[in-house]
Design an enzyme around this catalytic site. Structure first.
Site, short mmCIF file in Angstrom:
data_model
loop_
_atom_site.label_atom_id
_atom_site.label_comp_id
_atom_site.label_asym_id
_atom_site.label_seq_id
_atom_site.Cartn_x
_atom_site.Cartn_y
_atom_site.Cartn_z
N HIS A 101 1.45 2.40 3.83
CA HIS A 101 0.64 3.51 4.02
C HIS A 101 0.84 4.19 5.44
CE1 HIS A 101 -3.42 5.68 4.44
NE2 HIS A 101 -3.70 5.24 3.27
N CYS A 111 -6.03 4.37 -3.45
CA CYS A 111 -6.58 2.80 -3.02
C CYS A 111 -7.73 2.33 -3.62
CB CYS A 111 -6.56 3.02 -1.48
SG CYS A 111 -4.90 3.42 -0.66
N ASP A 117 0.76 -1.00 0.18
CA ASP A 117 0.01 0.06 0.31
C ASP A 117 0.93 1.36 0.02
OD1 ASP A 117 -1.81 2.07 0.47
OD2 ASP A 117 -3.04 0.91 2.03
N ASP A 118 0.90 2.17 -1.17
CA ASP A 118 1.78 3.32 -1.27
C ASP A 118 2.97 2.97 -1.34
OD1 ASP A 118 -0.89 4.45 -0.71
OD2 ASP A 118 -0.21 5.51 1.09
N SER A 154 -8.53 2.02 4.94
CA SER A 154 -7.23 2.45 5.34
C SER A 154 -6.81 2.23 6.53
CB SER A 154 -6.79 3.56 4.43
OG SER A 154 -6.81 3.49 3.16
N HIS A 157 -10.69 -2.44 1.82
CA HIS A 157 -11.11 -1.08 1.14
C HIS A 157 -11.79 -0.94 -0.30
CE1 HIS A 157 -9.35 3.33 1.15
NE2 HIS A 157 -10.48 3.10 1.42
N ASP A 200 -0.44 -0.74 -4.92
CA ASP A 200 -1.65 -0.19 -5.50
C ASP A 200 -1.73 1.08 -6.19
OD1 ASP A 200 -1.14 1.13 -3.10
OD2 ASP A 200 -3.17 1.10 -2.26
N ASN A 201 -0.52 1.95 -5.57
CA ASN A 201 -0.28 3.23 -6.11
C ASN A 201 1.09 3.70 -5.69
OD1 ASN A 201 -2.84 4.02 -4.08
ND2 ASN A 201 -0.65 4.86 -3.75
N LYS A 252 -5.45 -5.62 4.02
CA LYS A 252 -6.55 -4.32 3.91
C LYS A 252 -7.38 -4.76 2.51
CE LYS A 252 -6.33 0.42 1.96
NZ LYS A 252 -5.50 1.46 1.87
N LYS A 295 1.70 9.34 -5.41
CA LYS A 295 0.25 8.89 -5.21
C LYS A 295 -0.54 9.95 -5.46
CE LYS A 295 -2.74 7.71 -1.46
NZ LYS A 295 -2.84 6.97 -0.06
N ARG A 308 -7.79 -1.12 -6.26
CA ARG A 308 -7.69 -2.49 -5.67
C ARG A 308 -9.19 -3.22 -6.43
NH1 ARG A 308 -5.07 -3.13 -0.69
NH2 ARG A 308 -3.86 -1.26 -0.61
#
Length: 474
Positions: A241, A85, A45-46, A167, A144, A293-294, A142, A314, A89
């Site tokens: 994240h 996010c 994540d991130d 998140s 989301h 994810d990004n 996660k 991001k 996803r």
């Protein structure tokens, strides 16, 4: 009787007994054909494009991921379908741009605890497609994609779920007057994020100091429990994240500080998963994907990561927001030490995994993911030639081959307005991955071609209501 069955019946009736026996045994062999490989998707994540040792970071140690790349295939031009996010996803698990499912918005970029929407029942998730192909399925980490019961993993193709529904910076309880300062020295008590087992909350707030470790233990347990049958595990880490947390064993271990500690624990987690697959003798029958994810959340300074040589991070449709560090691992099948410069997307993980499993990709709706099997197994050219860059519902940019045209630009965060470009801003990404040199003036023919391709793509998009804008029911 199906036509194929009728043909077999005729052969069995008139052929010699030996031929008939051969055909019968062949039919039985087809029925008992070996299942496709197990599938594990590890999703950070991130995580930034430049945050791994094997992608060039000078002070973050990632020996497990480096080895994964050495034993598998590293992708240098692989993308998420969105820069934040929730939509990213949704794209991973449906193989579709989020604008097709309503999992994006220009008003609310992601789902929140007060959101009433989530992944529509009409979407065929990767878990549902693999479950139909005979796989056991599990989601760890996660989610989301909606926290109400109908949107949770166990109602969308997953046999089990252990993780947080949104998140890890949501449900904040610390005094807001402190602003971002609470991220400098985060404490578990500053947030009230729930940890869930299937549909029940089992810990509130989730103890994020041990959550990466517990996700890893859960994934290993699932491998052990399901080793006799094909399985799909979606391991979606909360980290890196913000707020950043790591287990005591990783505290102050990285030269990169807290952020480096977090990445090095994720690297440890990957190593433990791959080690367990080898221990169980499943490594040559399991494809493992690692991606993010990004891009990195740059506004958090040292608490955010690095996009390396790529521009922005991001939230933006510049390369740093959507190009992800990606590795595919399948010993004995993917040539070890491969580096692919072919174009790929997380949406392709969907289609490729279903194809490898012998499952069925939906045919009653547009699926944007393509099958990367020829790239993985034979190092051939990618069937993906184009990529659309969305920010919410806005088509901001479009890539075809090495060329990327920005129709609209805006920094990841801040109040700077959207800036429309006519002619578009144009970059040759294989010459200029940092997007520094606009060459639009020299290539009007390329701009014309990209405009036409973007318009053709736009014709396939049918507007649907945004799930992110649905309020929580009273």
């Amino acid at each position: 009787m199906k036509q194929s069955d009728r043909a077999h019946h005729t052969v069995y009736k008139y052929a010699s007994p030996l031929i008939a026996l051969f055909l019968l045994l062949t039919s039985v062999a087809d029925l008992n054909a070996a299942p496709g490989p197990n599938v594990i998707v590890i999703y950070a994540d991130d995580l930034g494009y430049g945050d791994l040792g094997c992608f060039g970071h000078p002070t973050i140690k990632t020996p497990a991921l480096d080895q994964m790349a050495a034993e598998g295939m590293k992708f240098t031009q692989f993308y998420s379908a969105a820069p934040v996010c929730t939509p990213s996803r949704a794209a991973l698990l449906t193989g579709r741009y989020p604008i097709r499912s309503g999992m994006c918005s220009d008003k609310r970029r992601v789902l929140f605890p007060n959101s009433g929407g989530g992944i529509p029942a009409s979407e065929v998730t990767l878990a549902e497609a693999l479950k139909a192909a005979g796989y056991k399925t599990a989601c760890v980490g996660k989610w989301h994609l909606g926290h109400l019961p109908q949107f949770l993993p166990t109602n969308n193709g997953f046999d089990s779920y252990f993780g947080i529904p949104y998140s890890n910076d949501m449900d904040r309880v610390a005094d807001r007057k402190h602003g971002r300062s609470i991220f400098l020295k985060p404490e578990v008590k500053f947030w009230n994020v729930p940890l869930m087992r299937n549909t029940e909350v089992v810990e509130l707030p989730a103890d994020q100091t041990t959550i990466t470790k517990r996700y890893t233990e859960e994934a290993i347990k699932l491998i052990q429990q399901n080793k006799q049958q094909p399985f799909f595990i979606y391991l979606a880490h909360n980290m890196p994240h913000v707020p950043l947390f790591r287990s005591p064993e990783f505290q102050d271990k990285s030269r990169r500080g807290l952020y480096g500690d977090v990445i090095e624990e994720i690297d440890w987690s990957v190593g433990e998963v791959l080690k367990e697959l080898k221990t169980q003798g499943l490594d040559q029958n399991t494809i493992v994907w690692f991606c993010s994810d990004n891009g990195p959340w740059l506004i958090f300074n040292e608490q955010g990561g690095s996009a390396g040589l790529l521009r922005d991070g991001k939230g933006s449709t510049w390369e740093g927001g959507m190009r992800e560090p990606t590795i595919a691992w399948w010993p004995g099948h993917i040539p070890s030490g491969s580096v692919s410069q072919e174009l790929g997307s997380t949406m392709d993980i969907y289609t490729t995994s279903i194809k490898l499993a012998g499952g069925s990709v939906p045919t009653d709706q547009v699926v944007d993911g393509v099958d990367l099997t020829p790239v993985l197994l034979k190092k051939e050219n990618s069937p993906r030639e184009e990529l659309a860059y969305y920010r919410g519902t806005k088509l901001m940019a479009f890539r075809k081959g090495p060329w990327k045209a920005h129709f609209i630009t805006k920094p990841a965060y801040g109040r700077e307005p959207f800036q429309e470009h006519d002619p578009p801003v144009l970059y040759h990404l294989e010459h200029d991955p940092s997007e520094k040199y606009d060459v639009a003036q020299d290539h009007p023919d390329v701009i014309k071609e990209l405009k036409a391709a973007a318009e053709q793509h736009h014709k396939t998009v049918k507007p649907v209501p945004s799930q992110l804008e649905i309020p929580l029911p009273n």
